[in-house]
Design an enzyme around this catalytic site. Structure first.
Site, PDB file in Angstrom:
ATOM      1  N   HIS A 257       0.861  -1.182   0.000  1.00 60.34           N
ATOM      2  CA  HIS A 257       0.000   0.000   0.000  1.00 60.34           C
ATOM      3  C   HIS A 257       0.897   1.231   0.000  1.00 60.34           C
ATOM      4  CE1 HIS A 257      -3.149   2.646   2.297  1.00 60.34           C
ATOM      5  NE2 HIS A 257      -3.072   2.960   1.019  1.00 60.34           N
ATOM      6  N   SER A 374      -6.946  -3.692   9.211  1.00 62.30           N
ATOM      7  CA  SER A 374      -5.824  -3.147   9.956  1.00 62.30           C
ATOM      8  C   SER A 374      -4.718  -4.193   9.973  1.00 62.30           C
ATOM      9  CB  SER A 374      -6.249  -2.824  11.384  1.00 62.30           C
ATOM     10  OG  SER A 374      -6.506  -4.017  12.104  1.00 62.30           O
ATOM     11  N   MET A 375      -3.547  -3.831  10.535  1.00 61.27           N
ATOM     12  CA  MET A 375      -2.445  -4.789  10.539  1.00 61.27           C
ATOM     13  C   MET A 375      -2.695  -5.949  11.503  1.00 61.27           C
ATOM     14  SD  MET A 375       0.532  -2.549  12.374  1.00 61.27           S
ATOM     15  CE  MET A 375       0.337  -1.862  14.007  1.00 61.27           C
ATOM     16  N   HIS A 396     -11.800   0.942  -0.109  1.00 63.85           N
ATOM     17  CA  HIS A 396     -10.392   0.580  -0.290  1.00 63.85           C
ATOM     18  C   HIS A 396      -9.823  -0.022   0.986  1.00 63.85           C
ATOM     19  CE1 HIS A 396      -9.316   3.948   2.178  1.00 63.85           C
ATOM     20  NE2 HIS A 396      -8.066   4.031   1.780  1.00 63.85           N
TER      21      HIS A 396
END
Length: 469
Positions: A257, A374-375, A396
């Site tokens: 990203h 999220s991570m 997105h």
């Protein structure tokens, strides 16, 4: 503001005080202020944020004293939340001769790239220290080696991606790059062939006077929510789609990203300022501070935007090559291939309109899209269904739930993450700002869009190792 039944009267009153009328049916909010209207797809458990709604209606009402209504449609997806000027997760359609530069901002063609590795998690785990050190040098310490001949930059901005690959010299990152693979992967980059460009919009030093250029930010991730993340294929939801993508449960993929870095800021800010300066001097400026361009100026913006968009594509290409370099050097992984590269923060000409996607992704029928969580949450590869009511788009990602400043103030403890994933960053502040708690859960975001007919989930990807600058 919560959208639950018990709080609905309070929500209506709060928006009414801002002059905004709100209605909701089947998870779709319809908002109106004066002549401007928009619709927003939002799961019931997500708040309808007043600031984001006001920003969306500001964009829906952009125009000029002599032409007040060039916006044809404005809508937002479930990752909808306020931005600096435009709300993230919004799509605005204008007449074909009109653009709103601030609607996409300065991170032009920020986007997502997904590449396979062809390697199972167990093999990579056995050599983690080596490839982690390799990627840390490249991604976090800035040990980049991406020389570009001036002729290649001129080719990229004037003629496009294929011309760029043909003009490369076999040195630095390009010495080990598979040129045949790079050319073939261009066709898997959504909307890339629609972006125009011209060398005039690039820094002079890149396109004139030098044999070779080393752009300082080429092959860099950037700050904020940008990342390079190794993920594991966790579940196949649509087996035919997974087969077409070449994804198998247990194998590792890399999701990237990033965007156009300094080039996007250079182009975006220049044209945001230019749109403001073009406002009639004898007329009061709009309270929103938002401005549009039309005619030849709109065409010139699209050419400049396309130049930055091509650079963003190149930046993600280099980041992918760093991943390939690290994994081939450590475990001999050489069968990587691109699944898809998808843009957001761009304007594209479609269906007789200019579609401005701010933190939203093209999702035409049969087209791949990527929805990162999220991570600490899953990401999804999905298939677009091409819904015209949502301007052939989807979200997105999950979208922020808490502003970065608020996360830092609350001192969210990101050290208690599950042992299956880990964030590798040089700054503890970055781990705090991007903690999973700062984002909406990805599950309802995907489910709401499936139910509304925007997309179909294909593959679920589990985060494993995330690199953040």
């Amino acid at each position: 503001m919560n959208s639950s039944v018990s709080s609905w009267p309070r929500l209506l009153k709060a928006f009414a005080r801002r002059g905004i009328a709100v209605s909701c049916e089947n998870g779709v909010y319809r908002v109106r202020r004066g002549d401007a209207s928009a619709h927003i797809l939002l799961p019931a458990e997500f708040p309808l944020e007043a600031k984001g709604v006001a920003q969306l209606l500001d964009f829906a009402s952009v125009g000029w004293p002599d032409r007040p209504h060039p916006v044809r449609c404005a809508c937002a997806t479930p990752d909808f939340h306020p931005g600096s000027l435009a709300p993230v997760g919004s799509i605005v359609a204008t007449d074909p001769d009109v653009v709103v530069p601030a609607a996409i901002g300065t991170d032009i063609n920020c986007g997502m790239r997904l590449v396979t590795t062809g390697v199972r998690q167990e093999l990579l785990a056995a050599h983690e220290a080596r490839w982690t050190a390799h990627l840390t040098r490249r991604l976090l310490h800035g040990e980049t080696d991406a020389p570009v001949p001036s002729a290649a930059f001129r080719a990229l901005f004037a003629d496009g991606a294929h011309a760029f690959v043909d003009a490369l010299a076999p040195e630095g990152v390009w010495a080990g790059a598979d040129r045949t693979r790079l050319r073939a992967e261009i066709d898997d980059c959504v909307a890339l062939d629609s972006f125009g460009g011209a060398p005039d919009h690039a820094p002079d030093a890149w396109v004139t006077g030098r044999e070779r250029v080393r752009a300082p930010d080429l092959g860099t991730v950037g700050s904020g929510n940008h990342f390079v993340e190794l993920q594991v294929v966790d579940a196949v939801i649509d087996r035919h789609a997974a087969h077409a993508a070449g994804l198998r449960v247990g194998e590792v993929v890399a999701m990237i990203h990033s965007g156009s870095r300094g080039m996007g800021f250079h182009v975006g800010q220049r044209w945001i300022d230019r749109a403001r300066d073009a406002w009639p001097r004898d007329r009061r400026h709009p309270a929103s501070g938002l401005y549009a361009l039309r005619g030849a100026e709109a065409d010139a913006f699209l050419e400049a935007m396309g130049t930055a968009a091509r650079y963003a594509w190149l930046n993600r290409v280099v980041l992918a090559e760093w991943v390939r370099e690290a994994l081939e050097a450590t475990v001999g992984a050489s069968q990587s291939r691109l699944v898809v590269d998808v843009p957001h923060n761009v304007v594209t000409r479609e269906h007789g309109m200019n579609l401005h996607r701010k933190g939203a992704t093209p999702a035409h029928a049969g087209q791949w899209a990527l929805l990162p969580g999220s991570m600490g949450d899953a990401s999804y590869l999905v298939t677009g269904l091409g819904h015209p009511d949502w301007l052939w788009s989807c979200s997105h990602g999950a979208g922020r739930a808490v502003r970065r400043q608020a996360v830092r103030r609350s001192q969210v403890d990101a050290s208690g993450e599950a042992p299956t994933w880990r964030c590798i960053a040089l700054r503890e502040e970055r781990r705090l700002e991007e903690a999973p708690e700062a984002y909406k859960p990805i599950g309802p975001v995907v489910a709401a869009q499936e139910e509304a007919g925007l997309l179909r989930a294909a593959v679920k990807l589990r985060p494993w190792r995330t690199f953040k600058a």
